[in-house]
Write an enzyme that holds these catalytic residues in place. Sequence first.
Site, short mmCIF file in Angstrom:
data_model
loop_
_atom_site.label_atom_id
_atom_site.label_comp_id
_atom_site.label_asym_id
_atom_site.label_seq_id
_atom_site.Cartn_x
_atom_site.Cartn_y
_atom_site.Cartn_z
N SER A 120 36.35 41.75 55.25
CA SER A 120 36.24 41.64 56.56
C SER A 120 36.82 40.04 56.96
O SER A 120 37.07 39.93 58.01
CB SER A 120 35.00 41.75 57.02
OG SER A 120 34.29 42.56 56.55
N HIS A 141 40.98 47.71 55.88
CA HIS A 141 39.65 47.28 56.28
C HIS A 141 39.25 48.64 56.98
O HIS A 141 39.53 48.94 58.21
CB HIS A 141 40.01 46.23 57.26
CG HIS A 141 38.61 45.67 57.85
ND1 HIS A 141 38.53 44.95 59.29
CD2 HIS A 141 37.43 45.46 57.30
CE1 HIS A 141 37.35 44.86 59.29
NE2 HIS A 141 36.62 45.04 58.25
N GLU A 153 42.20 49.23 59.48
CA GLU A 153 42.89 48.36 59.96
C GLU A 153 43.87 47.82 58.69
O GLU A 153 43.35 47.68 57.50
CB GLU A 153 42.08 47.06 60.45
CG GLU A 153 42.21 46.44 61.66
CD GLU A 153 41.39 45.27 61.92
OE1 GLU A 153 41.87 44.14 62.86
OE2 GLU A 153 40.33 45.03 61.47
N ASN A 191 37.67 42.35 64.46
CA ASN A 191 36.48 41.16 64.34
C ASN A 191 36.94 40.13 65.37
O ASN A 191 36.09 39.36 65.96
CB ASN A 191 36.30 40.66 63.09
CG ASN A 191 35.38 41.60 62.30
OD1 ASN A 191 34.53 42.49 62.95
ND2 ASN A 191 35.51 41.85 61.00
P1 NAD Z 1 27.17 45.99 50.12
O1 NAD Z 1 26.19 44.78 49.78
O2 NAD Z 1 26.59 47.41 50.62
O3 NAD Z 1 27.74 46.42 48.76
C1 NAD Z 1 28.60 45.57 47.76
C2 NAD Z 1 28.66 45.85 46.44
O4 NAD Z 1 29.24 45.25 45.71
C3 NAD Z 1 27.37 46.09 45.86
O5 NAD Z 1 27.09 47.53 45.46
C4 NAD Z 1 27.15 45.35 44.71
O6 NAD Z 1 26.33 45.56 43.59
C5 NAD Z 1 28.54 45.26 44.40
N1 NAD Z 1 28.92 44.21 43.48
C6 NAD Z 1 28.35 43.04 43.35
N2 NAD Z 1 29.03 42.27 42.32
C7 NAD Z 1 29.68 43.18 41.70
C8 NAD Z 1 30.51 42.99 40.52
N3 NAD Z 1 30.51 41.93 39.83
N4 NAD Z 1 31.33 44.09 40.26
C9 NAD Z 1 31.24 45.24 40.88
N5 NAD Z 1 30.44 45.31 42.05
C10 NAD Z 1 29.78 44.40 42.41
O7 NAD Z 1 28.37 45.47 51.07
P2 NAD Z 1 29.20 46.18 51.94
O8 NAD Z 1 28.65 46.39 53.33
O9 NAD Z 1 29.74 47.59 51.17
O10 NAD Z 1 30.46 45.31 52.05
C11 NAD Z 1 31.57 45.35 50.97
C12 NAD Z 1 32.81 44.77 51.38
O11 NAD Z 1 33.24 45.72 52.63
C13 NAD Z 1 33.05 43.20 51.91
O12 NAD Z 1 33.91 42.72 51.63
C14 NAD Z 1 32.63 43.47 53.37
O13 NAD Z 1 33.08 42.18 54.13
C15 NAD Z 1 33.62 44.56 53.65
N6 NAD Z 1 33.18 45.45 54.94
C16 NAD Z 1 31.82 45.64 55.48
C17 NAD Z 1 31.62 46.30 56.72
C18 NAD Z 1 30.35 46.82 57.00
O14 NAD Z 1 30.10 46.96 58.12
N7 NAD Z 1 29.34 46.51 56.21
C19 NAD Z 1 33.03 46.65 57.35
C20 NAD Z 1 34.01 46.26 57.01
C21 NAD Z 1 34.24 45.58 55.93
#
Ligand code: NAD
Length: 285
Positions: A120, A141, A153, A191
């Site tokens: 993000s 994104h 995006e 964002n």
């Molecule tokens: P989340 O916490 O639900 O998931 C993150 C995952 O990464 C977890 O399952 C965790 O176990 C895993 N992880 C941690 N260490 C790891 C490793 N060494 N190897 C492999 N996996 C590992 O978070 P999320 O909300 O899914 O966000 C993930 C990404 O998406 C981030 O970069 C976030 O900025 C982006 N994002 C989030 C949203 C949102 O609304 N949640 C929207 C767009 C983008």
Amino acid sequence: MSEITTIGVVGAGQMGAGIAHVAAVTGYTVLLADADRARAEQGKAGIEKRLGRSVEKGRLSAEDAAAAAGRIRPVDGLDDFAGADLVIEAVSEREDLKKSIFTRLDAVCGPAAIFASNTSSIPITRMAAWTSRPERFIGMHFMNPVPVMKLVEIIRGLATDDATYAAVKALAEQMGKTTVLARDMPGFVVNRVLMPMINEAVVALYEGIGSVQDIDIAMKLGTNQPMGPLTLADFIGLDTCLAIMEVLHGGTGDSKYRPCPLLRQYVEAGWLGRKSGRGFYDYGK
Ligand code: NAD
């Protein structure tokens, strides 16, 4: 550029599972990795549950749901990603973690494989420079929840080539999404516009301009948004909102993006929104 048939998804959390879900329903083979095999399996189990709900609601046939689930292969780790044509990274928003993931992927994957990040806030150009293939590195994104939200995006880094952009745009469209192209600048488009609005809603609360309910009703009914900005902030997570404001503020150096002190205080109190049971609203957990 060779055709994309196998997609590696790193991170089986909220976003990674959503991306794997939609990719599998679209017909791609998905390799799903998380920190360990058990978490990848857990991610797949969640997807199967949601596929089951789509069947119950008549949105997907039982055969298509079973076929989609059959295309998702939880793996032990990144060493199993050698056969991926494209890898979408969706691990936690920590730069050190993403750097270690991409460094490893760069060593494991074939030279033609495309790398995409769902970040993000971390600059795509910076991440691309960690690898030997900055021209095949791009931002993809997705919005949360991925199966529901129509937008992707796409962010081109400074070195991203036209073929990579075309391949990723075609893939997102194949997944049923509409794409927009954003420059690799803090917050990209969504964002950059959304977070200052949410931050300003917190400022309105901080200055006593309106109550939580009145600010949300005003924006919902007055500007035709599906939910008010404070409800949306609770849904996104106040820690995430604060982190993105800090990226906008730090990345541009423009004081107009300074996070509201009340937002910071809520995060310090552990009032992070829905996920912690309390944010601007009380979720009674
Ligand atoms: P989340 O916490 O639900 O998931 C993150 C995952 O990464 C977890 O399952 C965790 O176990 C895993 N992880 C941690 N260490 C790891 C490793 N060494 N190897 C492999 N996996 C590992 O978070 P999320 O909300 O899914 O966000 C993930 C990404 O998406 C981030 O970069 C976030 O900025 C982006 N994002 C989030 C949203 C949102 O609304 N949640 C929207 C767009 C983008």
